[in-house]
Design a protein around this motif. Structure first.
Motif, PDB file in Angstrom:
ATOM      1  N   GLU A 250      -5.970  -4.930  -1.455  1.00 24.06           N
ATOM      2  CA  GLU A 250      -6.377  -4.895  -0.051  1.00 24.06           C
ATOM      3  C   GLU A 250      -7.673  -4.131   0.164  1.00 24.06           C
ATOM      4  OE1 GLU A 250      -3.083  -3.131   1.940  1.00 24.06           O
ATOM      5  OE2 GLU A 250      -1.727  -4.836   1.581  1.00 24.06           O
ATOM      6  N   ILE A 251      -8.222  -3.543  -0.872  1.00 20.61           N
ATOM      7  CA  ILE A 251      -9.409  -2.704  -0.746  1.00 20.61           C
ATOM      8  C   ILE A 251     -10.584  -3.489  -0.176  1.00 20.61           C
ATOM      9  CG2 ILE A 251     -10.477  -3.121  -3.021  1.00 20.61           C
ATOM     10  CD1 ILE A 251     -10.704  -0.041  -3.286  1.00 20.61           C
TER      11      ILE A 251
ATOM     12  N   ARG B 295      -6.745   5.526   3.949  1.00 24.19           N
ATOM     13  CA  ARG B 295      -6.783   4.060   3.918  1.00 24.19           C
ATOM     14  C   ARG B 295      -7.894   3.523   4.825  1.00 24.19           C
ATOM     15  NH1 ARG B 295      -1.490   0.298   5.352  1.00 24.19           N
ATOM     16  NH2 ARG B 295      -2.207  -1.631   4.348  1.00 24.19           N
TER      17      ARG B 295
ATOM     18  N   GLY C 277      -9.531   3.278   1.296  1.00 25.21           N
ATOM     19  CA  GLY C 277      -9.422   1.838   1.481  1.00 25.21           C
ATOM     20  C   GLY C 277     -10.702   1.063   1.644  1.00 25.21           C
TER      21      GLY C 277
ATOM     22  N   TYR D 204       0.825  -1.214   0.000  1.00 21.00           N
ATOM     23  CA  TYR D 204       0.000   0.000   0.000  1.00 21.00           C
ATOM     24  C   TYR D 204       0.854   1.256   0.000  1.00 21.00           C
ATOM     25  CZ  TYR D 204      -3.422   3.509   1.408  1.00 21.00           C
ATOM     26  OH  TYR D 204      -4.202   4.641   1.457  1.00 21.00           O
TER      27      TYR D 204
ATOM     28  N   ASN E   2      -5.979  -1.945  -5.988  1.00 23.46           N
ATOM     29  CA  ASN E   2      -5.618  -2.167  -4.590  1.00 23.46           C
ATOM     30  C   ASN E   2      -6.186  -3.500  -4.125  1.00 23.46           C
ATOM     31  OD1 ASN E   2      -5.202  -2.179  -1.830  1.00 23.46           O
ATOM     32  ND2 ASN E   2      -6.352  -0.282  -1.423  1.00 23.46           N
TER      33      ASN E   2
END
Length: 288
Positions: free
Chosen positions: A96-97, A26, A52, A6, A94
């Protein structure tokens, strides 16, 4: 290929935001209603800013008529749910989103869940989705959630922000008691009191509110996303400079003009009433 990180992925944002502010983005949650012309590009733009968490709602599938303006519309996505395609695109930016999805769109029985934990709501609903828009705006007002709405008008964008301390969307637009055509005209004029886009429409026959039709462009949708993303960033980070309704603004890239508007009393403002009457006359509709 190195694994996703990130901090590396969004390091080029630093300078416009601090490292601590990037971490706040985030952890922030933005809700987006609608993933069509503006909603899809809102999601991807905010994802690239490093936001995020999202709650996203859309019930539609991609059609060939979406190709001129919608970021997820391609030959390979024809017939696919817009929400599925945009989830894949956001996760590709992303991994991790966090995406909470509402594939039935905005519904009364899921609205509470849709807005749960949300910091800012960004309006991406279809122009004519008045029931869903009024319901969502009212819920945001009750919860104290700021609302950012940027409309692609002509070759530019018009911006309004509703939130605590400003005028409510219902008071500003004056939807109450109007039929769909009346609400469409009040919404159009409310979004762009300056109506900068009027001067270069080359074929007025393509503007038909009664049939829910009007010209569009990807340029305007992308301008919307940039402007809305910056207002959302300011709200998420507690930055100054956000002007709440009845303040509004419009930038028209074709005419290279920017206008900031102020309409105290919203739709009751004499200038606003005059513009509503002029638009009705142009569209051949008598005043109520």
């Amino acid at each position: 290929m190195s694994p996703f990180n990130y901090h590396d992925a969004f390091s080029r944002n630093i300078g416009w935001v601090t490292e601590n502010e990037q971490l706040r983005l985030r952890d922030a949650r933005v809700a987006i209603g609608g993933l069509g012309g503006v909603g899809g590009v809102h999601l991807l733009t905010l994802a690239r800013l490093g936001v995020g968490q999202f709650s996203i709602a859309d019930f539609d599938v991609f059609d060939i008529v979406n190709f001129n303006r919608q970021v997820g519309a391609n030959v390979s996505t024809l017939g696919r749910p817009k929400i599925d395609v945009l989830v894949e695109m956001a996760q590709d930016i992303n991994p991790e989103i966090q995406l909470t999805t509402f594939p039935a769109g905005i519904q009364a029985d899921s609205l509470e869940a849709f807005l749960d934990g949300v910091d800012v709501y960004v309006d991406g609903l279809d122009f004519f989705a008045f029931d869903a828009r009024r319901m969502t705006f009212a819920a945001c007002e009750k919860k104290g959630i700021p609302v950012v709405t940027a409309a692609p008008l002509g070759m530019g964008t018009a911006l309004l922000v509703f939130g605590p301390g400003g005028m409510s969307a219902e008071d500003y637009f004056g939807f109450e008691g109007g039929d769909e055509m009346e609400m469409a005209i009040r919404f159009l004029v409310g979004l762009s009191p300056a109506m900068l886009q009027r001067g270069y429409v080359v074929d007025m026959s393509r503007v038909n509110l009664a049939e829910r039709k009007g010209p569009s462009s990807i340029a305007a949708c992308q301008l919307c996303a940039g402007v809305a993303a910056i207002e959302t960033l300011k709200l998420l980070l507690g930055r100054s400079g956000v002007k709440l309704a009845p303040w509004g603004s419009q930038f028209d890239a074709y005419r290279m003009r920017y206008v900031r508007t102020w309409r105290p009393w919203g739709h009751r403002n004499p200038l606003q009433r005059l513009m509503i009457a002029l638009v009705k006359a142009q569209l051949g509709r008598s005043s109520n």
